[in-house]
Design an enzyme around this catalytic site. Structure first.
Site, short mmCIF file in Angstrom:
data_model
loop_
_atom_site.label_atom_id
_atom_site.label_comp_id
_atom_site.label_asym_id
_atom_site.label_seq_id
_atom_site.Cartn_x
_atom_site.Cartn_y
_atom_site.Cartn_z
CB ILE A 44 -0.98 -0.03 1.19
CG1 ILE A 44 -1.92 -1.23 1.01
CG2 ILE A 44 -1.76 1.29 1.29
CD1 ILE A 44 -3.06 -1.35 1.98
CB ALA A 77 4.84 2.42 0.78
CE LYS A 78 5.38 -1.31 8.03
NZ LYS A 78 6.32 -0.49 8.80
N GLY A 79 4.07 -2.88 3.34
CA GLY A 79 3.64 -4.12 2.72
C GLY A 79 3.44 -5.17 3.79
CG ASP A 139 7.31 -3.66 10.20
OD1 ASP A 139 7.73 -2.65 10.78
OD2 ASP A 139 6.21 -4.20 10.50
#
Ligand code: NAD
Length: 417
Positions: free
Chosen positions: A63, A108-110, A149
């Protein structure tokens, strides 16, 4: 502004903080519209052949929340909780975090909804590669750069770089948090914990708060938590309790850090450490202590336990560990909350240094990395403390104000509105 509720999803909670900053800054409706929602969301199905021959399909996300200030940047979470809403919340936090640290990235992050503790090394390798292939068209050193992360580390970053390289050619700057041998940066693994303690020390110096002798509890003993525990002990604090996903250990007289690290390295958990009592992850949060550092998963401090939390200072190593409802309880009783987007920004700051080194094809010494990290963390902490005083707001509100203001300014300068 309505009172904070605890029946919000993680993304709604972060948006609540954004709205509050936007109100305080009297942001225009046009800017709010451009900053409130993610700019792009991708959901992928990730089929993996398990060791027992069966096929399991995992769901993953990438995202991209906001790219006004530069390429999208944010970690990859492998955890059962990593659903669309959580990844969206974490992506938006990255937007405000990179802006607050004033590094040239968006947010962003996944994530992949999976339980890494139930997967073999081979299964993790196949999962990471297939996920990378499925999101690769969104990535690029000038487009979107993932990092580790919760549930991922150097190993997964090396696999991601390799999978991306098979499609587009060798590209070290496509991920950060890589092993040193593959273009990683000195100091990257230590950076989020290191940065957290730099924030703590800067805040302490500004507030004449003596760290030696203060009792500390840390939830989570991974990349972030174990480093916070160790460095706080080096500052003269007494670390009385730590935990990991399997449970915690508590000794009001203090835990011997060297022994604990040795135990954790051999046992793979802090549990069973001699000379300490067992505590649960729920109990650890309400133990008597001066400083509580949640450094594992989100929303652990919420309306159900906030009034039993005894710490006067909360150092948010984890992302979004405190719900808006718990935040209100802490503010009312005068506890200080050093907010996540400031405290754990050291990770993305050294990721930025790693990316810069990869692009320059030049490696910095560990001393230089830490020195430059210190400059960024001290400046950001001073800015947050000054803003909180000037605007008469909490440290979290001040941090969000600065982040939101900078992203808004970038949007205006680009001529979107
Ligand atoms: P990690 O996987 O290295 O360690 C996580 C730790 O938390 C482990 O000790 C694990 O056992 C424990 N844990 C997992 N689930 C738990 C649960 N339900 N209850 C209690 N403990 C649990 O992850 P990390 O990189 O240390 O990340 C921890 C937090 O810090 C996350 O919120 C992450 O988003 C945040 N963070 C990480 C980085 C980074 O660069 N690694 C940067 C900024 C923020």
């Amino acid at each position: 502004m309505t009172q904070p509720q605890d029946n919000l999803t993680p993304f709604q909670s972060v948006t609540w903080c954004f709205d509050r900053a936007a109100d305080q800054l009297k942001l225009s409706n046009d800017l709010r519209e451009l900053m409130r929602r993610p700019w792009r969301e991708l959901r992928v199905e990730v089929p993996v052949r398990l060791d027992n021959g069966t096929l399991k399909v995992f769901t993953g996300y990438r995202i991209q929340h906001n790219g006004a200030r530069g390429p999208y940047k944010g970690g990859i979470r492998f955890d059962p909780s990593a659903d669309e809403d959580e990844v969206r919340a974490l992506a938006s936090l990255m937007t405000w975090k990179t802006a607050l640290a004033d590094i040239p990235y968006g947010g962003a992050k996944g994530g992949v909804q999976c339980d890494p503790t139930q997967l073999s090394e081979g299964e993790m390798n196949r999962l990471t590669r297939r996920y990378t292939q499925n999101i690769a068209h969104l990535l690029g050193p000038q487009r979107d750069i993932p990092a580790p992360d919760l549930g991922t580390n150097q190993r997964e970053m090396a696999w991601m770089m390799d999978a991306y390289g098979q499609m587009y050619g060798h590209t070290p700057s496509i991920v950060t948090g890589k092993p040193i041998e593959l273009g990683g940066s000195y100091g990257r693994e230590a950076a989020p914990g290191h940065g957290a303690v730099m924030v703590m020390k800067t805040w302490a110096a500004l507030n004449r708060y003596a760290l030696p002798g203060k009792s500390v509890v840390v939830q989570g003993f991974g990349q972030v938590g174990s480093r916070i525990a160790r460095l706080m002990a080096e500052e003269g604090c007494i670390v009385v309790a730590v935990s990991d996903v399997r449970g915690g250990v508590y000794n009001p007289k203090g835990l011997d850090m060297a022994d604990l690290l040795r135990h954790n390295a051999t046992a793979g958990t802090v549990r069973g450490f001699r000379g300490a009592d067992a505590v649960t992850n729920a109990e650890i949060l309400t133990l008597p202590c001066d400083i509580l550092a949640p450094a594992a998963v989100g929303e652990v401090l919420n309306s159900s336990n906030a009034d039993r939390v005894k710490a006067a200072l909360i150092l948010e190593g984890a992302n979004h560990p405190t719900t808006p409802g718990a935040d209100a309880v802490f503010n009312q009783r005068g506890a200080t909350v050093l907010p996540d987007i400031l405290v754990n920004a050291g990770g993305v700051v050294v990721s930025y240094f790693e990316w810069a080194q990869n692009i320059q094809q030049f490696r910095w010494s560990e001393d230089r990395v830490n020195q430059e990290l210190r400059v960024v963390m001290e400046r950001a902490t001073q800015e947050v403390v000054r803003r909180a005083q000037a605007a008469q707001v909490t440290l979290r509100e001040a941090a969000f104000q600065i982040g939101v203001e900078r992203v808004g300014r970038a949007i205006e300068l680009r001529g979107f509105v």
